[in-house]
Design an enzyme around this catalytic site. Structure first.
Site, mmCIF file in Angstrom:
data_model
loop_
_atom_site.group_PDB
_atom_site.id
_atom_site.type_symbol
_atom_site.label_atom_id
_atom_site.label_comp_id
_atom_site.label_asym_id
_atom_site.label_seq_id
_atom_site.Cartn_x
_atom_site.Cartn_y
_atom_site.Cartn_z
ATOM 1 C CG ASP A 60 -7.320 -7.911 -19.159
ATOM 2 O OD1 ASP A 60 -6.808 -7.070 -19.935
ATOM 3 O OD2 ASP A 60 -8.518 -8.242 -19.220
ATOM 4 C CB VAL A 61 -2.661 -4.083 -19.674
ATOM 5 C CG1 VAL A 61 -1.360 -4.787 -19.342
ATOM 6 C CG2 VAL A 61 -3.038 -4.265 -21.146
ATOM 7 C CG ASN A 87 7.030 -4.749 -23.635
ATOM 8 O OD1 ASN A 87 7.725 -4.307 -24.535
ATOM 9 N ND2 ASN A 87 6.617 -6.017 -23.625
ATOM 10 C CE1 TYR A 153 1.173 -1.300 -32.245
ATOM 11 C CE2 TYR A 153 2.167 0.084 -33.933
ATOM 12 C CZ TYR A 153 2.292 -0.720 -32.819
ATOM 13 O OH TYR A 153 3.539 -0.940 -32.270
ATOM 14 C CE LYS A 157 2.167 0.916 -29.562
ATOM 15 N NZ LYS A 157 2.563 0.412 -28.229
ATOM 16 C CB THR A 188 9.400 -9.501 -31.737
ATOM 17 O OG1 THR A 188 8.366 -8.566 -32.106
ATOM 18 C CG2 THR A 188 10.587 -8.754 -31.135
#
Length: 259
Positions: A60-61, A87, A153, A157, A188
């Protein structure tokens, strides 16, 4: 011989669309690969497919303890890290800022930004024990321009760019290079399927037709750049940002009239 023989590479979100492409390519180039993420079934299946030079670790990052355990498992199995690929990422449901809930904001920044911060923090000592290495943060073209309806988001980033440059300055004398890749619209599930709580995927907001290269990207487009950037061939690159977007940020391509 492969470019990554006897090196240990940890990829977060390693069983996802782009992550699995990265993991397979590193393993094919001789690396010991650590597939890190929360999707245990897919992670274990990919590790089983790749064999002895692959290991799945649950990560779990957003959790510092989870990061410590993942790096410890990687070192115990293969030795110190040579490469960390941050990633893992999530997207928010499409919504204007005024109706975006705080919990959504916190979750997106937690995974996309805090996750990379904790990854750098956990991996740096292991990379030093290796005598140096490379960290690559997978950012986005949304971190170079704005994208309506995706404020959390985009913010995550943009911030990842500053984190990349700061880490490059702090770690450069330890022979640890830190760079970022900004993918464009890559085919993806992250792009082509709606996020939880969304009715439409991000790909519905884009048409590839105006791009200089009029197609969506493929995971392999990012993987090839990643392999170069983490290889000895890129030994003078740190604090850099690599945009791979088919010309999305250039603006509309010149349309040729039919003869």
């Amino acid at each position: 011989m492969g470019r990554f023989d006897h090196r240990t590479v940890l990829v977060t979100g390693g069983a996802g669309g782009q992550g699995a492409s990265h993991v397979r390519a590193y393993q094919a180039e001789g690396a010991n690969v650590v597939i890190a993420g929360i999707d245990e079934s897919r992670g274990c299946a990919l590790a089983a497919e790749l064999g002895a030079r692959a290991l799945y670790v649950r990560l779990d990052v957003t959790d510092e303890t989870s990061w410590s355990a993942a790096v410890q498992a990687a070192e115990g199995h293969f030795g110190p890290l040579s490469v960390l690929v941050n990633n893992a990422g999530v997207q928010n449901p499409a919504a204007p800022i005024e109706t975006t809930e705080r919990r959504v904001w916190d979750r997106i920044l937690g995974v996309n930004l805090t996750g990379a911060f904790l990854g750098i923090k956990a991996a740096a000592p292991s990379l030093r024990r290796n005598g140096g290495g490379v960290i690559v943060n997978i950012a986005s073209t949304s971190g170079v321009g704005g994208t309506a309806m995706y404020a959390p988001y985009v913010a995550s980033k943009w911030a990842l760019r500053g984190l990349t440059k700061t880490a490059a300055l702090e770690l450069g004398r330890d022979r640890i290079r830190v760079n970022a890749i900004h993918p464009g619209v890559i085919a993806t599930p992250f792009i082509t399927e709606p996020a939880v709580g969304s009715d439409a995927p991000i790909s519905d907001f884009y048409s590839a037709e105006p791009f200089a290269i009029p197609r969506l990207g493929e995971p392999a487009d990012i993987t090839r750049a990643l392999l170069f950037l983490t290889s000895d061939e890129a030994s003078f690159a740190t604090g850099s940002e690599f945009v791979i977007d088919g010309g999305l940020l250039l603006g509309p391509a010149l349309q040729h009239e039919a003869a």
